[in-house]
Motif scaffolding. Structure first.
Motif, PDB file in Angstrom:
ATOM      1  N   TYR A 156      66.603  39.790  42.157  1.00 35.48           N
ATOM      2  CA  TYR A 156      67.722  40.681  41.868  1.00 35.48           C
ATOM      3  C   TYR A 156      67.624  41.263  40.457  1.00 35.48           C
ATOM      4  O   TYR A 156      67.604  42.478  40.257  1.00 35.48           O
ATOM      5  CB  TYR A 156      69.027  39.898  42.013  1.00 35.48           C
ATOM      6  N   ILE A 157      67.531  40.386  39.473  1.00 37.16           N
ATOM      7  CA  ILE A 157      67.677  40.817  38.086  1.00 37.16           C
ATOM      8  C   ILE A 157      66.460  41.569  37.553  1.00 37.16           C
ATOM      9  O   ILE A 157      66.558  42.311  36.579  1.00 37.16           O
ATOM     10  CB  ILE A 157      68.007  39.607  37.176  1.00 37.16           C
ATOM     11  N   GLN A 158      65.301  41.417  38.208  1.00 35.08           N
ATOM     12  CA  GLN A 158      64.113  42.160  37.761  1.00 35.08           C
ATOM     13  C   GLN A 158      64.099  43.597  38.275  1.00 35.08           C
ATOM     14  O   GLN A 158      63.234  44.378  37.900  1.00 35.08           O
ATOM     15  CB  GLN A 158      62.834  41.443  38.201  1.00 35.08           C
ATOM     16  N   ASN A 159      65.083  43.960  39.108  1.00 32.96           N
ATOM     17  CA  ASN A 159      65.175  45.338  39.570  1.00 32.96           C
ATOM     18  C   ASN A 159      65.689  46.240  38.448  1.00 32.96           C
ATOM     19  O   ASN A 159      66.488  45.817  37.603  1.00 32.96           O
ATOM     20  CB  ASN A 159      66.106  45.444  40.782  1.00 32.96           C
ATOM     21  N   SER A 160      65.257  47.473  38.457  1.00 28.12           N
ATOM     22  CA  SER A 160      65.565  48.409  37.368  1.00 28.12           C
ATOM     23  C   SER A 160      67.046  48.754  37.267  1.00 28.12           C
ATOM     24  O   SER A 160      67.504  49.220  36.225  1.00 28.12           O
ATOM     25  CB  SER A 160      64.752  49.694  37.541  1.00 28.12           C
ATOM     26  N   ASN A 161      67.812  48.538  38.340  1.00 27.54           N
ATOM     27  CA  ASN A 161      69.224  48.949  38.331  1.00 27.54           C
ATOM     28  C   ASN A 161      70.194  47.792  38.132  1.00 27.54           C
ATOM     29  O   ASN A 161      71.384  47.911  38.429  1.00 27.54           O
ATOM     30  CB  ASN A 161      69.565  49.711  39.613  1.00 27.54           C
ATOM     31  N   THR A 162      69.728  46.631  37.641  1.00 31.61           N
ATOM     32  CA  THR A 162      70.616  45.511  37.356  1.00 31.61           C
ATOM     33  C   THR A 162      70.553  45.170  35.865  1.00 31.61           C
ATOM     34  O   THR A 162      69.550  45.444  35.202  1.00 31.61           O
ATOM     35  CB  THR A 162      70.244  44.277  38.187  1.00 31.61           C
ATOM     36  N   VAL A 163      71.626  44.543  35.358  1.00 36.66           N
ATOM     37  CA  VAL A 163      71.711  44.259  33.923  1.00 36.66           C
ATOM     38  C   VAL A 163      71.951  42.772  33.649  1.00 36.66           C
ATOM     39  O   VAL A 163      71.164  42.128  32.967  1.00 36.66           O
ATOM     40  CB  VAL A 163      72.812  45.105  33.249  1.00 36.66           C
ATOM     41  N   GLY A 164      73.041  42.210  34.147  1.00 34.91           N
ATOM     42  CA  GLY A 164      73.367  40.813  33.863  1.00 34.91           C
ATOM     43  C   GLY A 164      73.869  40.076  35.080  1.00 34.91           C
ATOM     44  O   GLY A 164      74.444  40.671  35.998  1.00 34.91           O
ATOM     45  N   LEU A 165      73.687  38.750  35.074  1.00 32.38           N
ATOM     46  CA  LEU A 165      74.007  37.933  36.240  1.00 32.38           C
ATOM     47  C   LEU A 165      74.438  36.547  35.772  1.00 32.38           C
ATOM     48  O   LEU A 165      73.793  35.942  34.910  1.00 32.38           O
ATOM     49  CB  LEU A 165      72.770  37.818  37.136  1.00 32.38           C
ATOM     50  N   SER A 166      75.534  36.047  36.340  1.00 32.03           N
ATOM     51  CA  SER A 166      75.986  34.685  36.052  1.00 32.03           C
ATOM     52  C   SER A 166      76.159  33.953  37.381  1.00 32.03           C
ATOM     53  O   SER A 166      76.794  34.477  38.304  1.00 32.03           O
ATOM     54  CB  SER A 166      77.312  34.714  35.286  1.00 32.03           C
TER      55      SER A 166
END
Length: 473
Positions: A156-166
């Motif tokens: 998920y987070i390595q995709n270009s359109n994501t920023v942060g995840l908790s």
């Protein structure tokens, strides 16, 4: 070189400019159509868009249906800022329209008279690539669970359109939390379990919990008609007479997803709920029509759940924010779950981004707060999940149990607020949420005493991470 090959080459060289000219000519005609469509959307004249249609198009689509579609799906996005040509596929010209509150893909084809043969609007889906650098994370990568979470989170987070995840997990009486990416672009701060996110429609489960609390206190009944608690001028609408309180909270009321007067002139496209007031909601309800018979069909409705919050405010004389604080968050010591940020809590609140990783406004809510207006953290939502499983607060425990009772047994199965899944022997209670710049997911298994919470500051779905982690527990 053989003569035949030479002739073929000459023909190819001669034809190429002609083909390019033809393509440019088609695009120029398409560009002109887009200019007109943008103009008529801005001027709120959908009838003029319809006038661009061919006889075949008008035979297939009525003027009223096109008008209603544009009113409900375009006006609410605000002004068009710019447009760009995406290309041509199967004789259809595709353009990206950038509105204040979101992007749309416009697709159409023209007949020989340059009239519209086909016309469609759909959500713009950006091209997603992979980040070239491994984004930062707090995952220690020591246990088997750590590594399984990392695999799912990295997808998920390595995709270009994501920023942060908790991410938060409850298992065997222990909690595990992980952060990925950043709380805002380029600030280098990895989200932790106390970072505050918009939780969107997970707020609906809090509204359901309040309703259950009031039911157990004898202040309201699930079988009460909703009109019992509304002003006479609203209750007079015969369409509303058969809607019971339970229908509002389990999405079987027949009320549409959002009131159709949300695109008024006083509303902000980038913050659409902020100025939508009780007066506007009641104005809508006075003359609204239902889309289905109450109690018979599931049809997801923000309108219905928000009305539960409004009714509880009217019964109690307290605001929705006060009810959440006094009945749920204070007793459970959930100190970072609320509607309104304070100057101190604002320091822990993430920036939010759309599905193209462009920063957008966080949403503020007025009368529709019960449908999606809360902010929270992974730590608080793990407390909330643990109390759904087993609460030491007797009044809240009874209310949590009531929210888990199935009130609509068709697909999808619904309790009060919670969606219910029974894929095998286990029963799962879940909800997700989304705003213009956030996604959330929560899943609880009461039998196994496990829970998963996912919060993202990007408008990119997180359900797949949550379900994937749950499968590993």
């Amino acid at each position: 070189m053989k003569l035949t090959n030479f002739k073929a080459l000459v023909m190819l060289l001669c034809l190429t400019p002609l083909m390019t000219l033809a393509q440019n000519s088609r695009q120029r005609k398409s560009d002109l159509v887009v200019v007109l469509i943008k103009k008529y959307i801005t001027e709120k004249r959908p009838d003029q868009i319809y006038a661009l249609g061919s006889k075949a198009y008008k035979a297939a689509v009525s003027k009223d249906s096109l008008t209603i579609f544009i009113e409900k799906n375009a006006y609410i996005l605000g002004k068009i800022k710019e447009s760009s040509f995406l290309g041509t596929k199967k004789n259809q010209s595709k353009y990206k329209l950038e509105f204040e509150a979101g992007n749309v893909e416009l697709s159409f084809s023209l007949d020989q008279n340059n009239k519209l043969n086909k016309l469609s609007f759909s959500p713009f889906v950006p091209l997603v690539t992979k980040k070239t650098i491994l984004v930062p994370s707090s995952n220690p990568l020591k246990s088997k669970l750590d590594k399984e979470v990392d695999t799912l989170a990295r997808n998920y987070i390595q995709n270009s359109n994501t920023v942060g995840l908790s991410i938060g997990i409850l298992k065997d009486g222990k909690t595990f939390t992980y952060g990925y990416g950043t709380t805002q672009k380029k600030n280098g701060v990895v989200p932790d379990a106390n970072t505050i996110f918009e939780i969107g429609s997970i707020s609906k489960t809090f509204t359901a919990q309040l309703l259950a609390y009031f039911v157990n206190a004898g202040k309201i009944s699930l079988t009460d008609p909703m009109t019992k608690y509304l002003p006479d001028s609203v209750a007079a609408n015969p369409e509303l007479q058969q809607i019971k309180m339970v229908n509002l909270i389990n999405h079987t009321s027949g009320l549409i997803r959002l009131p159709d007067n949300m695109a008024g002139k006083n509303l902000e496209a980038e913050n659409p709920y902020k100025n939508y007031t009780k007066e506007l909601l009641f104005s809508y309800l006075k003359s609204c029509k239902l889309v289905s018979v109450p109690g018979e069909t599931y049809s997801y409705s923000n309108t219905g759940t928000a009305l539960v919050g409004v009714i509880l405010e009217r019964i109690s004389g307290r605001s929705y924010a006060q009810l959440v604080k006094e009945i749920i968050t204070d007793p459970l010591k959930m100190n970072s779950t609320f509607q309104h940020l304070t100057p101190e809590s604002a320091k822990r609140f993430t920036k939010v981004y759309n599905n193209e990783a462009r920063e957008v406004k966080a949403w503020d809510f007025d009368v529709l707060v019960g449908a999606g207006g809360l902010r929270s953290t992974v730590n608080d939502l793990l407390i909330y999940a643990a109390n759904n499983i087993e609460s030491k607060n007797p009044d809240l425990a009874k209310a949590f149990e009531l929210t888990h009772q199935v009130t609509f047994s068709k697909e999808p199965m619904v309790g009060l607020g919670w969606h219910v899944m029974k894929p095998a022997a286990d029963t799962y209670y879940w909800h997700n949420g989304g705003t213009a710049g956030s996604r959330s997911f929560m899943l609880i298994n009461i039998d196994k005493k496990t829970a998963v919470v996912i919060l993202s500051n990007s408008d990119v779905e997180t359900d797949s991470i949550g379900v994937g982690i749950s499968d590993k527990l």
